[in-house]
Design an enzyme around this catalytic site. Structure first.
Site, short mmCIF file in Angstrom:
data_model
loop_
_atom_site.label_atom_id
_atom_site.label_comp_id
_atom_site.label_asym_id
_atom_site.label_seq_id
_atom_site.Cartn_x
_atom_site.Cartn_y
_atom_site.Cartn_z
CE LYS A 125 -10.59 2.91 4.13
NZ LYS A 125 -9.23 2.84 3.56
CD GLU A 137 -8.04 6.57 6.52
OE1 GLU A 137 -8.27 5.62 5.76
OE2 GLU A 137 -6.94 6.77 7.04
CD GLU A 186 -12.20 1.33 -0.37
OE1 GLU A 186 -12.65 0.44 0.39
OE2 GLU A 186 -11.00 1.46 -0.64
CD GLU A 225 -2.95 -0.48 2.53
OE1 GLU A 225 -2.80 0.63 3.11
OE2 GLU A 225 -3.77 -1.33 2.91
#
Length: 475
Positions: free
Chosen positions: A332, A338, A329, A275
């Site tokens: 999250k 985030e 997303e 990541e």
């Protein structure tokens, strides 16, 4: 579901400056990449209620230069959707599943149910077990990690898939006790890294790490640190032990891990970046979060890792890198950032352009200037392009993204740039739209922007929509 633990990343900053020559990589925007890039992967999370179905995602990824995806689970719909696509998949196992995998029979059943039915049609290349387990603080879980890895590998051997599929586990940079200078990198002695590295070396699997220069910059927000984090020109960091100069934080973080492995006697274990990324939208209190910084980091990262130049301590070394993340997303938890790491939005349009699409028509694009035909009769004398009054912020952001993705120099509106203030989408879009207009022919249609742009002979520096550094031209 991935754990939200990126903020634990140990920082590798720029403590001393001994190199005086500007160094780094220029911004890489709008490149059309002709084929898939073997070193380039992306993390495909699913913590959202508005994400497209796997079949649509498979078509989207096939239209890009992304060669691999890392999943956070083993959703059969995803594994089926990517059959016969040529996209390599790393399947994920959550931290909560690790205890049960200490039983060989459970590991065997997991491989039988989640891997065997999908190969060889689906190119499964790895299994990522847990996420940053060693930094979880759960002693029991930590003790169960290596046995789970060993059982999964044994189960793969039994079905003759151990050469194709490697098992490993991602770590935060917090596994290091020392990271500066990179040549002095050492693992935290409270973690039994030697046993893990011995296992990885024996089975030919990589050590997976999650380096995030974004968090390093966030802990030391200076212009100098930002440039170092974004692969942009900066004085550099000279490692007095190795005699090597570092021009970006990413390389410094990787070499610190390499030095730690070498110290324990495992320099031959490959490193995979599981990541890394940079958020494009955040709360007003989140330092360093911006569309421009996300474009700069991920664009320059792609250029760097696909060049196969390696790092100062690992020159010409292939380093598989997964960018976090494929989509924004919306479910999250945590700060706004985030939910905004995605390269694409949930509707599959680009969140911003870093040259991943194989052709301009491969996916929807933001509003762009018209290719011909007048918008209005242009004014005479000094002329600027700016946004029409009332243009909504989302459209202006799309205009900004489009322009910076076309190779226009957007550095002046980066933090620390001469035109950064006012730090608003409207102000930055006004600069970008005008820069595009002035450099692409100064035709009236170069200021259309899907009918959100307008030509004006009034100096926009006196208008709330534009920074004072916007320069006019004469038609």
């Amino acid at each position: 579901m991935e754990m939200i633990v990126k903020a634990t990343t140990i920082t590798i900053l720029l403590p001393v400056i001994l190199c005086c020559i500007p160094c780094g990589e220029s911004r890489s925007r709008g490149r059309s990449l002709a084929q898939r890039l073997p070193a380039l992967g992306v993390d495909y999370g699913q913590t959202g209620d508005n994400l497209p179905p796997p079949s649509a995602v498979a078509k989207l990824v096939q239209s890009t230069s992304i060669s691999k995806l890392r999943l956070y689970g083993a959703d059969p719909a995803i594994l089926q959707a990517f059959a016969n696509t040529g996209i390599g998949l790393v399947v994920g196992i959550g931290n909560d599943q690790i205890p049960s995998l200490n039983q060989l029979a459970v590991a065997q059943n997991w491989i039988k149910n989640n891997i065997v039915p999908f190969v060889p049609a689906t190119d499964i290349i790895g299994i990522s077990v847990g996420n940053e387990v060693l930094f979880s603080g759960d002693g029991t879980l930590i003790s169960q990690l290596l046995p789970a890895l060993q059982n999964l590998h044994t189960a793969l051997v039994e079905v003759s898939l151990d050469q194709q599929i490697k098992v490993s586990t991602p770590h935060s940079m917090a596994i290091l006790s020392t990271s500066v200078p990179p040549s002095a990198g050492r693992f935290n002695e409270s973690f039994d890294m030697k046993s893990l590295l011995d296992f990885l070396q024996k089975i030919g699997a990589p050590l997976m790490i999650n380096p995030y220069p974004y968090f390093a910059y966030k802990s030391n927000p200076t212009d100098q640190t930002l440039a170092y984090a974004l692969f942009e020109p900066n004085p550099g960091f000279y490692d007095t032990n190795s005699g090597l100069t570092y021009t970006n934080m990413f390389d410094a973080q990787l070499d610190a891990v390499y030095s730690a492995m070498k110290y324990l006697g495992y320099p031959g274990v490959d490193i995979v970046v599981a990541e890394t990324g940079w958020p494009s939208v955040g709360d007003s209190t989140e330092t360093g979060v911006s569309l421009q910084n996300a474009i700069a980091y991920n664009g320059n990262l792609i250029k760097h890792v696909t060049s196969m130049t390696g790092t100062p301590l690992m020159p010409n070394r292939y380093i598989q890198t997964y960018i976090f993340a494929l989509f924004n997303e919306d479910l999250k938890p945590g700060p706004t950032s985030e939910r905004n790491y995605g390269l694409f939005k949930a509707d599959m349009t680009m969140a911003y352009d870093v040259g991943l699409l194989q052709s301009p028509s491969a996916a929807p694009s933001p509003p762009a200037p018209r290719t011909g035909g007048p918008v209005t009769a242009p004014p005479t004398g000094k002329v600027w392009c700016t946004a029409k009054p009332g243009a909504d912020e989302q459209t202006l952001e799309a205009n900004l993204n489009y322009v910076c993705g076309q190779g226009i120099d957007c550095r002046p509106i980066q933090q620390g740039g001469s035109c950064y203030s006012p730090n608003t989408v409207a102000g930055h879009a006004a600069y970008a739209m005008n820069a595009y207009y002035q450099t692409t022919g100064r035709n009236s249609w170069n200021c259309d922007f899907a009918q959100t742009g307008t030509l004006t002979s009034t100096d926009p520096s006196t208008h709330a929509m534009g920074p004072a550094c916007i320069r006019p031209s004469k038609i």
